[in-house]
Every structure is written in structure tokens, then in C-alpha cells.
Design an enzyme around this catalytic site. Structure first.
Site, mmCIF file in Angstrom:
data_model
loop_
_atom_site.group_PDB
_atom_site.id
_atom_site.type_symbol
_atom_site.label_atom_id
_atom_site.label_comp_id
_atom_site.label_asym_id
_atom_site.label_seq_id
_atom_site.Cartn_x
_atom_site.Cartn_y
_atom_site.Cartn_z
ATOM 1 N N GLY A 290 0.862 -0.907 0.550
ATOM 2 C CA GLY A 290 0.372 -0.034 0.444
ATOM 3 C C GLY A 290 0.974 1.449 -0.419
ATOM 4 O O GLY A 290 0.316 2.615 -0.019
ATOM 5 N N ASP A 315 9.972 -6.978 0.147
ATOM 6 C CA ASP A 315 11.482 -5.915 0.341
ATOM 7 C C ASP A 315 11.937 -6.063 1.970
ATOM 8 O O ASP A 315 12.044 -4.528 1.673
ATOM 9 C CB ASP A 315 11.409 -5.129 -0.916
ATOM 10 C CG ASP A 315 12.865 -4.136 -1.348
ATOM 11 O OD1 ASP A 315 13.922 -4.503 -0.612
ATOM 12 O OD2 ASP A 315 12.433 -3.401 -1.952
#
Length: 428
Positions: A290, A315
């Protein structure tokens, strides 16, 4: 062949609801170098020597979802049929999906894969297992070549023991124009000889190298990686559309966190995004937290690449599953506020605090993807990319008993890895 299943049939659905990210928590890293084995868990689950059946869940298979199904576990494997002595566990109202796979992860639980000790790395691995990631590739960040070679040696030991699925080198062969949270002073062109040095240091455990393939030596390095069975990933790049096509033709097969750290899509200069989306040889990584992507960008990727070419990644950096505060990523200072990691100097996004259970829930409740598409992006596609689909990535007989149990609202309730409950669902 399918596992032992019986139910009311298949269904592809994008259920409604609202995602509420919950990073969770885990213990702090020990800070001391130790044995490269994770601490065992002691769940209140059936005797591991006794087969058991998970009964009544919605089970997501490669062919679709089977409702009110049965899945049999015998030791470390999923089996086709249940023996007479199998114990039955009622999981009605739940979802069973394959264990999540993360291709791109820098740490978690307050611990770093990029600079921590063996114990630190194991803490990060365990943190992500608690959030459903049963297979993980450990990612580095830009450092000098000796530092990266040393890190590769440490991580390769963990790969040899089965704690991680390989090593991803993100940097130093990236563009200073799109460096993100990498130290510009340590960046270098992708000289094939230096790329080979990292491959050798990883002792056969290098899974992927991210490169700006437009830099001098970039295409030759892609060819070298392809020859050695290492994934060449295009990322942190300032390449044009034409240069990206050249890199794909040379053997690149992954887009490192598509949209991020690359030129935006333009109508006169489409850049790398268009080339990466349109080519069927490319798997595109997406960070579904998001923050890194607008929902429309995620939908664009799924519509143009198709669900079979998307891999959700975290990540993640140290703060994943740990909390806000000050951290380092390589040599750079990072501040995490409200779950968003940014460089103290310059403010660039510095990885994420995402865990894959949150990525899954967001995909099906906010992005309204079919559950089967989310499973493909979190399990099947990365397994195939890593060459591990014969063992993981789907719930099929003969594969490792790696699975995630979710409730009706897609909140994680249990995690099974190789037949052992990492998160015990505490069911009867």
C-alpha cells in the site's frame, strides 16, 4: 495428482472485507554469532510420527479452490491418501494455502540479512516464518566487493542447511540515477569478472542478481548469469525501452520491484516498465504494502502480465515484524514511522516492513484479487522461478508439507513447514 480431497466443488472468488495491516512482533536478535540452526518449536499438534488429516477447509490447488476438502500430512510430506491411523483435525471455516515464498527479503524481527551475524539472520528467517513465509531468499544491499563476498559465504552456509533458498545480490551493479536506498559511493558497473566473483563466493547458492543492464558490461553480465543458472533481474535501472528489450533477449527473466527504482511509464518514452510487462519471459516482482504501489499500478501489472507472471515480494528490512524506530540498511540510516521505512538523509523509501501474510490479505480484500491469483503470486510463481516447484509452491501429494492456515477473514492462524507447526493453530 491431487491430495485427498472431497468437497462441494471449485470456486474462484475475490472476497470482500478491509485489510488491517498487523506487523506482529518477535524476539530481538541475540547479537552473537552462533550455530546456524533455528530454535525448534514445540506446538500442541499431533505426534509428527502419526499421519493426520486437515478436514473441512477451503483448499487452494493449482486447479482451483476445493471447498470442504481434506488434506493429508504424513511426516514432512503431503500425501495422496490417509492411512487408517491418521488423526483428523477439524479446520472448517478456514483456508489452506501453500506456504508463502519470498524472492526478495533483507531481514526482519529487528535483525538484518545484510550485516547481521548468523544468529541475527536466523532471527529474521524465523520472524518471516511466523508470518507464513516457509521459503525465503535472503537479499543483500550494496557494499564493497569484499564485504559482499564475505556476506555470501555466511549466507551460503544457511542455504546449504536449508534455512534459506538462496542469495539475491541487490547491488552494487545498479544505476546511480535510480539507487534508492543504496550507497552511491559503493556503486559500480556490472563487470562480468566481478559478477562472477559474487557467484563463486556464493558457492552455488546465488539465486538472483539485480542489475542496471544498460550500464557498461550489463548485457555480458546477464549472459554470464544465464549461463550459470542464476536469475538476472532488471532493477534500479534507468534503461530505455529498447535497452530493456536487449537485456531480456540476453537472458534477463525478472523485474526487480516493478515500477519502483526505474523510469515511469511514458507515452513517448515507455521505458523499462512497458518492456517488462509485455514480455512473457519476465516475472514481475510487486511490493503489495500500500506504500510502494498505488492499487491501480498493481491492477495494471496483473492485467498486462497476467497472474502467472507476478511474484509478490516483501523487500523487507529489519523492522518487519518488529516496529518503528531507527535502523540501518547497509551503511545508511533508516527511520521507520507508522510502518514506512525511509532514509534519514533524503527520505527515499528504504525497503518495507511488509510480511507476506499481510501482502496476501491485502491482495484479496483490498485489491480484490481472486484467492487463486494471490496464491500464484505468493507461492507457485516464485517456486517455479527458483526451480523448486517439484517440492513447494502448491498443495500436492509428494511435496513438502508447507502450508498456511487462514481464517475466514484471511488472518493467519497456523503455519506448517516441512510437517512441523511453526505457528500452532491450537485446533483439536
Amino acid at each position: 495428482m491431487a491430495p485427498t480431497l472431497s468437497g462441494t466443488g471449485s470456486d474462484r472468488s475475490a472476497p470482500s472485507g478491509a485489510a488491517r495491516p498487523d506487523a506482529g512482533s518477535d524476539s530481538t536478535p541475540s547479537g552473537a554469532r552462533g550455530t546456524a540452526r533455528p530454535a525448534p518449536t514445540h506446538p500442541r499438534s499431533p505426534n509428527p510420527s502419526q499421519p493426520y488429516v486437515l478436514e473441512g477447509a477451503n483448499v487452494v490447488l493449482p486447479t482451483g479452490t476445493v471447498k470442504n476438502a481434506r488434506l493429508t500430512i504424513d511426516g514432512t510430506k503431503i500425501t495422496e491418501s490417509a492411512p487408517e491411523n491418521a488423526h483428523t483435525i477439524d479446520v472448517r471455516g478456514h483456508w489452506l494455502v501453500p506456504g508463502f515464498i519470498d524472492l526478495h527479503n533483507h531481514g526482519g524481527g529487528g535483525a538484518s540479512f545484510t550485516s547481521g551475524t548468523v544468529d541475527d539472520v536466523l532471527t529474521g528467517i524465523r520472524t518471516h516464518r511466523l508470518h507464513g513465509t516457509t521459503t525465503l531468499v535472503a537479499s543483500t544491499v550494496t557494499d564493497d566487493m569484499d564485504g559482499l563476498a564475505h556476506r555470501a559465504g555466511l549466507l551460503s552456509e544457511l542455504a546449504e542447511q536449508g534455512d534459506i533458498a538462496g542469495i539475491h545480490f541487490e547491488g552494487p551493479f545498479i544505476s546511480p540515477c535510480r539507487k534508492g536506498a543504496h550507497s552511491e559511493e559503493l556503486l559500480r558497473d556490472p563487470d562480468p569478472a566481478e559478477v562472477r566473483k559474487l557467484i563463486d563466493a556464493a558457492r552455488g547458492r546465488a539465486a538472483m542478481v539485480t542489475l542496471a543492464t544498460e550500464l557498461p558490461g550489463g548485457l555480458d553480465s546477464v549472459r554470464l548469469l544465464a549461463e550459470h543458472g542464476v536469475i538476472a533481474a532488471i532493477g534500479h535501472t534507468d534503461a530505455t525501452y529498447e535497452q530493456t528489450v536487449q537485456a531480456i533477449d540476453a537472458g534477463a527473466t525478472v523485474a526487480t520491484h516493478l515500477f519502483n527504482a526505474m523510469p515511469p511509464l511514458g507515452h513517448r518514452e515507455p521505458g523499462p516498465i512497458a518492456a517488462l510487462l509485455e514480455d512473457e519471459r519476465i516475472t514481475v516482482e510487486l511490493i503489495n504494502d500500500g506504500t510502494h504501489l498505488h492499487p491501480a499500478a498493481l491492477q495494471l501489472a496483473f492485467r498486462h502480465a497476467g497472474a502467472e507472471r507476478v511474484a509478490f515480494i516483501t523487500d523487507a528490512m529489519d523492522a518487519a515484524g518488529f516496529g518503528d524506530g531507527l535502523y540501518t540498511l547497509g551503511p545508511l540510516a533508516v527511520e521507520v514511522v507508522d510502518g514506512v521505512a525511509r532514509l534519514v538523509e533524503g527520505g527515499s523509501i528504504a525497503g518495507s516492513t511488509l510480511t507476506q501474510d499481510r501482502a496476501f490479505k491485502r491482495a484479496v480484500t483490498v485489491d480484490r484479487l481472486p484467492v487463486e491469483d494471490a496464491v500464484a503470486a505468493l507461492s507457485a510463481n516464485p517456486a517455479k522461478l527458483l526451480g523448486l516447484y517439484d517440492r513447494v509452491g502448491s498443495l500436492e501429494p509428494g511435496k513438502d508439507a508447507d502450508l498456511v492456515l487462514l481464517d475466514a477473514d484471511f488472518e493467519l492462524q497456523g503455519v506448517l513447514r516441512r510437517g512441523e507447526w511453526v505457528v500452532d493453530p491450537q485446533l483439536g
